[in-house]
Design a protein around this motif. Structure first.
Motif, PDB file in Angstrom:
ATOM      1  N   ARG A  16       0.807  -1.223   0.000  1.00 49.62           N
ATOM      2  CA  ARG A  16       0.000   0.000   0.000  1.00 49.62           C
ATOM      3  C   ARG A  16       0.836   1.268   0.000  1.00 49.62           C
ATOM      4  O   ARG A  16       0.455   2.272  -0.587  1.00 49.62           O
ATOM      5  N   HIS A  17       1.956   1.235   0.742  1.00 46.62           N
ATOM      6  CA  HIS A  17       2.635   2.489   1.050  1.00 46.62           C
ATOM      7  C   HIS A  17       4.098   2.583   0.622  1.00 46.62           C
ATOM      8  O   HIS A  17       4.555   3.663   0.271  1.00 46.62           O
ATOM      9  N   GLY A  30      -1.071  -1.401  -9.128  1.00 47.97           N
ATOM     10  CA  GLY A  30      -0.681  -1.914  -7.817  1.00 47.97           C
ATOM     11  C   GLY A  30      -0.267  -3.373  -7.788  1.00 47.97           C
ATOM     12  O   GLY A  30       0.009  -3.906  -6.716  1.00 47.97           O
ATOM     13  N   ARG A  77      -1.832  -7.900  -5.183  1.00 46.89           N
ATOM     14  CA  ARG A  77      -1.851  -6.476  -4.860  1.00 46.89           C
ATOM     15  C   ARG A  77      -2.658  -6.265  -3.590  1.00 46.89           C
ATOM     16  O   ARG A  77      -3.450  -7.119  -3.173  1.00 46.89           O
ATOM     17  N   HIS A  82      -4.157   2.435  -0.566  1.00 47.46           N
ATOM     18  CA  HIS A  82      -2.857   2.874  -1.062  1.00 47.46           C
ATOM     19  C   HIS A  82      -2.577   4.350  -0.769  1.00 47.46           C
ATOM     20  O   HIS A  82      -3.459   5.186  -0.896  1.00 47.46           O
ATOM     21  N   ARG A 121      -4.295   8.639   1.539  1.00 48.34           N
ATOM     22  CA  ARG A 121      -4.664   7.517   0.673  1.00 48.34           C
ATOM     23  C   ARG A 121      -5.104   8.028  -0.687  1.00 48.34           C
ATOM     24  O   ARG A 121      -5.272   9.222  -0.892  1.00 48.34           O
TER      25      ARG A 121
END
Length: 186
Positions: A16-17, A30, A77, A82, A121
């Motif tokens: 996500r990050h 992703g 993913r 995200h 996000r």
């Protein structure tokens, strides 16, 4: 179980990050190759087997009803949440008339002025279940559930996407928000 919970949290962080934290680059939507992911995690001291990864993808006990991850063939993913740049690869979906967002009272003054924004996000996360929204708000304190007039938003051209049990949209204007729980109760 604790090891899988920790692995799930770490995997969510990476997908996500910060994929670069283990030397990965996500595709525009992703996705990353499972073999590349497992090798990158192992190279950074986070060994995970294919069986453990599959359990993280499928096991609601570990990841909750929101299902953090999605696997298609040899790719995986994070479904949502995200902060890195990713684009949604599915078509917009017509939402139910009402959706819900869980928050806490201390955020209400800003929400009343700005509406809901994704913050760090990529998307605002909504639920079609007020109890699920309350659970989200409860992570930060006494929850306040906001009703979202998704029908009005959709009619005005806002796009919605569905990711498992989570509804995603770019933002929610203040006029489409209604408080189900009075701030004094929070």
């Amino acid at each position: 179980m604790t090891d899988l919970v920790a692995a799930s949290k770490h995997l969510a962080f990476v997908l996500r990050h910060d994929p670069a934290s283990v030397g990965l680059v996500l595709d525009p939507h992703g996705w990353v190759d499972v073999t590349d992911l497992l090798a990158a995690l192992a190279a950074h001291g986070h060994r995970l087997s294919v069986d453990q990864l599959d359990r993280l993808v499928d096991d609601r006990v570990v990841t909750g009803d929101k299902r953090r991850f999605e696997r298609r063939g040899t790719r995986i993913r994070a479904r949502h949440g995200h902060s890195v740049e990713v684009t949604w690869d599915g078509p917009p979906t017509t939402p139910p008339a009402l959706l819900y967002h869980g928050t806490v009272a201390r955020f209400l003054p800003a929400i009343r002025v700005q509406g809901l924004r994704p913050g760090q996000r990529r998307w605002v996360h909504l639920s079609d279940d007020p109890a699920a929204a309350a659970d989200v708000g409860a992570r930060r304190g006494c929850p306040v559930v906001l009703r979202v007039d998704a029908a009005a938003m959709h009619a005005a051209g806002h796009e919605f996407y569905r990711s498992g049990s989570v509804w995603l949209t770019a933002s929610v204007p203040p006029a489409c928000l209604h408080e189900d729980t009075p701030p004094s109760a929070a």
